[in-house]
Design a protein around this motif. Structure first.
Motif, PDB file in Angstrom:
ATOM      1  N   LEU A 184       0.832  -1.198   0.000  1.00 56.45           N
ATOM      2  CA  LEU A 184       0.000   0.000   0.000  1.00 56.45           C
ATOM      3  C   LEU A 184       0.865   1.245   0.000  1.00 56.45           C
ATOM      4  O   LEU A 184       1.785   1.354   0.813  1.00 56.45           O
ATOM      5  CB  LEU A 184      -0.898   0.041   1.249  1.00 56.45           C
ATOM      6  N   PHE A 227      -4.322   6.574   2.006  1.00 52.05           N
ATOM      7  CA  PHE A 227      -3.785   5.317   1.481  1.00 52.05           C
ATOM      8  C   PHE A 227      -4.308   5.035   0.085  1.00 52.05           C
ATOM      9  O   PHE A 227      -5.460   5.366  -0.252  1.00 52.05           O
ATOM     10  CB  PHE A 227      -4.191   4.138   2.385  1.00 52.05           C
ATOM     11  N   GLY A 228      -3.468   4.384  -0.725  1.00 53.69           N
ATOM     12  CA  GLY A 228      -3.935   3.768  -1.945  1.00 53.69           C
ATOM     13  C   GLY A 228      -4.640   2.463  -1.592  1.00 53.69           C
ATOM     14  O   GLY A 228      -4.587   2.002  -0.449  1.00 53.69           O
ATOM     15  N   GLY A 229      -5.290   1.861  -2.581  1.00 55.81           N
ATOM     16  CA  GLY A 229      -6.050   0.650  -2.333  1.00 55.81           C
ATOM     17  C   GLY A 229      -5.202  -0.601  -2.161  1.00 55.81           C
ATOM     18  O   GLY A 229      -5.703  -1.649  -1.731  1.00 55.81           O
ATOM     19  N   GLN A 271     -10.708  -1.922   6.819  1.00 58.20           N
ATOM     20  CA  GLN A 271     -10.251  -2.370   5.509  1.00 58.20           C
ATOM     21  C   GLN A 271     -11.252  -3.380   4.983  1.00 58.20           C
ATOM     22  O   GLN A 271     -11.330  -4.503   5.492  1.00 58.20           O
ATOM     23  CB  GLN A 271      -8.854  -2.982   5.607  1.00 58.20           C
ATOM     24  N   ARG A 323      -9.838  -3.790  -0.583  1.00 62.75           N
ATOM     25  CA  ARG A 323      -9.858  -2.329  -0.668  1.00 62.75           C
ATOM     26  C   ARG A 323      -8.839  -1.730   0.288  1.00 62.75           C
ATOM     27  O   ARG A 323      -8.263  -2.399   1.117  1.00 62.75           O
ATOM     28  CB  ARG A 323     -11.262  -1.827  -0.373  1.00 62.75           C
ATOM     29  N   GLY A 324      -8.635  -0.455   0.167  1.00 65.74           N
ATOM     30  CA  GLY A 324      -7.643   0.241   0.985  1.00 65.74           C
ATOM     31  C   GLY A 324      -8.135   0.496   2.392  1.00 65.74           C
ATOM     32  O   GLY A 324      -9.199   0.035   2.805  1.00 65.74           O
ATOM     33  N   LEU A 325      -7.350   1.242   3.103  1.00 66.41           N
ATOM     34  CA  LEU A 325      -7.642   1.550   4.503  1.00 66.41           C
ATOM     35  C   LEU A 325      -8.482   2.820   4.607  1.00 66.41           C
ATOM     36  O   LEU A 325      -8.128   3.857   4.045  1.00 66.41           O
ATOM     37  CB  LEU A 325      -6.336   1.739   5.263  1.00 66.41           C
ATOM     38  N   PHE A 356     -12.231  -5.755   8.198  1.00 67.84           N
ATOM     39  CA  PHE A 356     -11.007  -5.953   8.975  1.00 67.84           C
ATOM     40  C   PHE A 356     -10.695  -4.615   9.647  1.00 67.84           C
ATOM     41  O   PHE A 356     -10.458  -3.623   8.973  1.00 67.84           O
ATOM     42  CB  PHE A 356      -9.892  -6.395   8.026  1.00 67.84           C
TER      43      PHE A 356
END
Lengths: 112, 113
Positions: A88, A102-104, B38, B42-44, B88
């Motif tokens: 990430l 953040f990016g995915g 999360q 996918r991202g955070l 998550f």
């Protein structure tokens, strides 16, 4: 449009190959750039941290930042099966508070 | 050295039930504390962050809430879980002067049925 774009992958490479990862971003105010590694079912851990444009090397890992193009990259040389994880990118605009964007994440699989 | 503990690691809850996830940090004082979610693939997503006891900032409107009763304790709660709360959940801390480095816990995987 997301502030930070990252190809989700998966990216599959043979052991020993170079892994190339990248993120693009839209906010020119981002100043600090990071790469986190996340193993399955674990929390992310910081891998690389850069501030200025240019390259930063740490062992097999090289991080690149091109602020003029709003583009950051992470290269992993001599990739190992243990490098299989999700990577990430993250960035921070200090003037907007201490929150990371953040990016995915890109899932990487290094095959023995 | 600093450590972060998060529990429970896994839980399965019915829709409408309450939730409590707990996080504690050891070996540092006055940390910034964060709750992220999360979703699969996918991202955070930052949910809450705290710069001190009783100081909570919410990033995303939802049926979740956070509390910081002690300097190194951060709790994520819900009175009634929704299916969309599955995911998550990660607790993280950073030094008071945050340079961008976050230290994450092991995560809590929540499944709402």
């Amino acid at each position: 449009q997301k502030e930070v774009e990252q190809d989700p992958g998966p990216l599959s490479v043979p052991e020993g190959a170079i892994v190339s990862l990248n993120c693009t971003y839209s906010n020119s105010a981002f100043q600090y750039f990071m790469w986190y590694r996340q193993y399955s079912r674990k929390g992310p851990e910081l891998l690389m941290y850069t501030y200025s444009s240019g390259n930063k090397e740490d062992g097999r890992f090289t991080a690149q930042v091109d602020k003029s193009s709003k583009y950051i990259s992470l290269f992993i040389r001599d990739s190992q099966p243990s490098d299989s994880a999700t990577y990430l990118c993250a960035m921070i605009n200090k003037a907007a508070g201490n929150k990371l964007t953040f990016g995915g994440g890109t899932r990487v699989l290094v095959k023995p | 050295s600093q450590t972060i503990h998060q529990w429970p690691a896994t839980l399965v809850q019915p829709v409408g039930s309450p939730l409590s996830l707990e996080c504690t940090v050891e070996g540092t004082s006055n940390p910034n504390l964060y709750w992220y979610r999360q979703a699969a693939g996918r991202g955070l997503q930052l949910l809450f962050y705290s710069v001190g006891i009783g100081q909570i900032s919410s990033e995303v409107p939802q049926n979740l809430s956070a509390s910081r009763p002690q300097d190194r304790q951060f709790i994520l709660s819900s009175k009634k879980l929704l299916l969309s709360d599955s995911g998550f959940y990660l607790c993280a801390w950073s030094p008071l002067v945050n340079t961008g480095e976050l230290f994450f816990g092991e995560g809590s995987r929540l499944t709402v049925l």
